[in-house]
Write a protein that holds these residues in place. Sequence first.
Motif, PDB file in Angstrom:
ATOM      1  N   SER A 174       0.789  -1.243  -0.112  1.00  8.09           N
ATOM      2  CA  SER A 174      -0.065   0.053  -0.224  1.00  8.09           C
ATOM      3  C   SER A 174       0.774   1.094   0.003  1.00  8.09           C
ATOM      4  O   SER A 174       0.678   2.211  -0.662  1.00  8.09           O
ATOM      5  CB  SER A 174      -0.990  -0.010   1.210  1.00  8.09           C
ATOM      6  N   ALA A 175       2.034   1.239   0.671  1.00  5.81           N
ATOM      7  CA  ALA A 175       2.921   2.260   0.764  1.00  5.81           C
ATOM      8  C   ALA A 175       3.574   2.612  -0.669  1.00  5.81           C
ATOM      9  O   ALA A 175       3.340   3.751  -1.240  1.00  5.81           O
ATOM     10  CB  ALA A 175       3.978   2.007   1.770  1.00  5.81           C
ATOM     11  N   TYR A 176       3.706   1.557  -1.242  1.00  5.60           N
ATOM     12  CA  TYR A 176       4.274   1.692  -2.714  1.00  5.60           C
ATOM     13  C   TYR A 176       3.211   2.324  -3.500  1.00  5.60           C
ATOM     14  O   TYR A 176       3.443   3.436  -4.409  1.00  5.60           O
ATOM     15  CB  TYR A 176       4.629   0.342  -3.306  1.00  5.60           C
ATOM     16  N   GLU A 177       2.049   1.718  -3.596  1.00 10.39           N
ATOM     17  CA  GLU A 177       0.916   2.277  -4.465  1.00 10.39           C
ATOM     18  C   GLU A 177       0.664   3.760  -4.127  1.00 10.39           C
ATOM     19  O   GLU A 177       0.158   4.367  -5.053  1.00 10.39           O
ATOM     20  CB  GLU A 177      -0.342   1.310  -4.434  1.00 10.39           C
ATOM     21  N   LEU A 178       0.971   4.275  -2.971  1.00 13.64           N
ATOM     22  CA  LEU A 178       0.687   5.441  -2.525  1.00 13.64           C
ATOM     23  C   LEU A 178       1.437   6.422  -3.060  1.00 13.64           C
ATOM     24  O   LEU A 178       1.191   7.497  -3.676  1.00 13.64           O
ATOM     25  CB  LEU A 178       0.590   5.854  -0.967  1.00 13.64           C
ATOM     26  N   PHE A 179       2.742   6.110  -3.024  1.00 12.91           N
ATOM     27  CA  PHE A 179       3.979   7.291  -3.406  1.00 12.91           C
ATOM     28  C   PHE A 179       4.446   6.887  -4.886  1.00 12.91           C
ATOM     29  O   PHE A 179       5.066   7.687  -5.561  1.00 12.91           O
ATOM     30  CB  PHE A 179       5.018   7.110  -2.501  1.00 12.91           C
ATOM     31  N   ALA A 180       4.389   5.336  -5.301  1.00 11.55           N
ATOM     32  CA  ALA A 180       5.285   5.142  -6.386  1.00 11.55           C
ATOM     33  C   ALA A 180       4.802   5.988  -7.885  1.00 11.55           C
ATOM     34  O   ALA A 180       5.701   6.542  -8.484  1.00 11.55           O
ATOM     35  CB  ALA A 180       5.161   3.734  -6.676  1.00 11.55           C
ATOM     36  N   PRO A 181       3.523   6.177  -7.810  1.00  7.60           N
ATOM     37  CA  PRO A 181       3.080   6.915  -9.162  1.00  7.60           C
ATOM     38  C   PRO A 181       3.552   8.132  -9.385  1.00  7.60           C
ATOM     39  O   PRO A 181       4.241   8.726 -10.374  1.00  7.60           O
ATOM     40  CB  PRO A 181       1.676   7.046  -9.168  1.00  7.60           C
ATOM     41  N   LEU A 182       3.775   9.044  -8.288  1.00  9.95           N
ATOM     42  CA  LEU A 182       4.354  10.420  -8.233  1.00  9.95           C
ATOM     43  C   LEU A 182       5.722  10.235  -8.500  1.00  9.95           C
ATOM     44  O   LEU A 182       6.224  11.050  -9.055  1.00  9.95           O
ATOM     45  CB  LEU A 182       3.680  11.060  -7.004  1.00  9.95           C
ATOM     46  N   ALA A 183       6.308   9.499  -7.712  1.00  6.14           N
ATOM     47  CA  ALA A 183       7.882   9.154  -7.743  1.00  6.14           C
ATOM     48  C   ALA A 183       8.341   8.685  -9.164  1.00  6.14           C
ATOM     49  O   ALA A 183       9.269   9.349  -9.623  1.00  6.14           O
ATOM     50  CB  ALA A 183       8.099   8.124  -6.683  1.00  6.14           C
ATOM     51  N   GLU A 184       7.558   8.065  -9.797  1.00  9.16           N
ATOM     52  CA  GLU A 184       7.810   7.373 -11.065  1.00  9.16           C
ATOM     53  C   GLU A 184       7.901   8.829 -11.929  1.00  9.16           C
ATOM     54  O   GLU A 184       8.591   9.043 -12.976  1.00  9.16           O
ATOM     55  CB  GLU A 184       7.114   6.517 -11.681  1.00  9.16           C
ATOM     56  N   LYS A 185       6.861   9.763 -11.636  1.00  9.37           N
ATOM     57  CA  LYS A 185       6.500  10.755 -12.810  1.00  9.37           C
ATOM     58  C   LYS A 185       7.613  11.875 -12.744  1.00  9.37           C
ATOM     59  O   LYS A 185       8.137  12.553 -13.513  1.00  9.37           O
ATOM     60  CB  LYS A 185       5.155  11.319 -12.317  1.00  9.37           C
ATOM     61  N   TYR A 186       8.215  11.993 -11.474  1.00  3.54           N
ATOM     62  CA  TYR A 186       8.972  13.341 -11.155  1.00  3.54           C
ATOM     63  C   TYR A 186      10.397  12.850 -10.579  1.00  3.54           C
ATOM     64  O   TYR A 186      11.283  13.705 -10.819  1.00  3.54           O
ATOM     65  CB  TYR A 186       8.490  14.093  -9.993  1.00  3.54           C
TER      66      TYR A 186
END
Length: 288
Positions: free
Chosen positions: A20-32
């Motif tokens: 769940s932690a990954y799914e919360l932060f990963a999309p934004l991290a991948e983008k920026y």
Amino acid sequence: MLMSNPTEVGSAIPSTDVESAYELFAPLAEKYWGPDLHNGYWYGEQDDTSLEEASRRLTELVADRLRVGPGDRVLDVGCGNGRPAVSVGTGTGAQVTGVDVNRSALAAASEHAAANGLGDRVAFECADALDLPFRPGSFDAALLIESSLHFELDELLPSLAGMLRPAGRLVLETPYAKVPMNERMRQRTAEYYEMIQAVSLETLPRHLEVAGAVELEPVEFLDITENTAQTWPRALERLRENWSEIERVLGSEVAERAVRVVDDWRAVPEIGFMVMTLRRRERDSEAG
């Protein structure tokens, strides 16, 4: 070494499991941050390499230490979205198996491998690193890029050592404690480790002690603290430039707290980053 107590962590950052932690932060991290989702590697302050390219450079540094080629089998533990695994497969010609507990990341990893024409050589499975579904001695090498901190070291290294063939290599890129953990360090790292659901931060001697107990002998140690230092400032600059989206997705309180927590953690002088290469010891009968 448990790093945090959930009752001591600010409620603005949700306490959750690793997936769940990954799914919360990963999309934004991948983008920026960039799709590799790990540290970059720079040669000095004058090196103006982009964050994405510096991250690929670190993947290549790890891959080179695997010493594998066509016909070899490699295990990527905590593979995430599969970018490093595909890079290893592309650069070495080896067969790569990535494992992770995040099913959505694994789906993205499989798509990425297929899109790069490696669907037959780079595969992904949902598996716990402490309960791997492979026969002992199945792999010529294994790598972990910033994922070992999610496990107790004295549980992780025995599990991985059992997966390696004699003389097989294990390459870890990870944060480490430059001095034994003390209360001040524990307090300064607790909130970050709770946020990312990590559980351990060990010294170099402790890594060597645990490795030696499971017949993993040291090959090389690289302190890459200075080489990775630009990672967070560069990522933070991008986040601030796109802060309206960050706040919209996470909420302003969680977003600001997350930035502060990472800022605080990266500023702890007793924490460094290393690349450690270990090799499974060959018994006399195996060495022939």
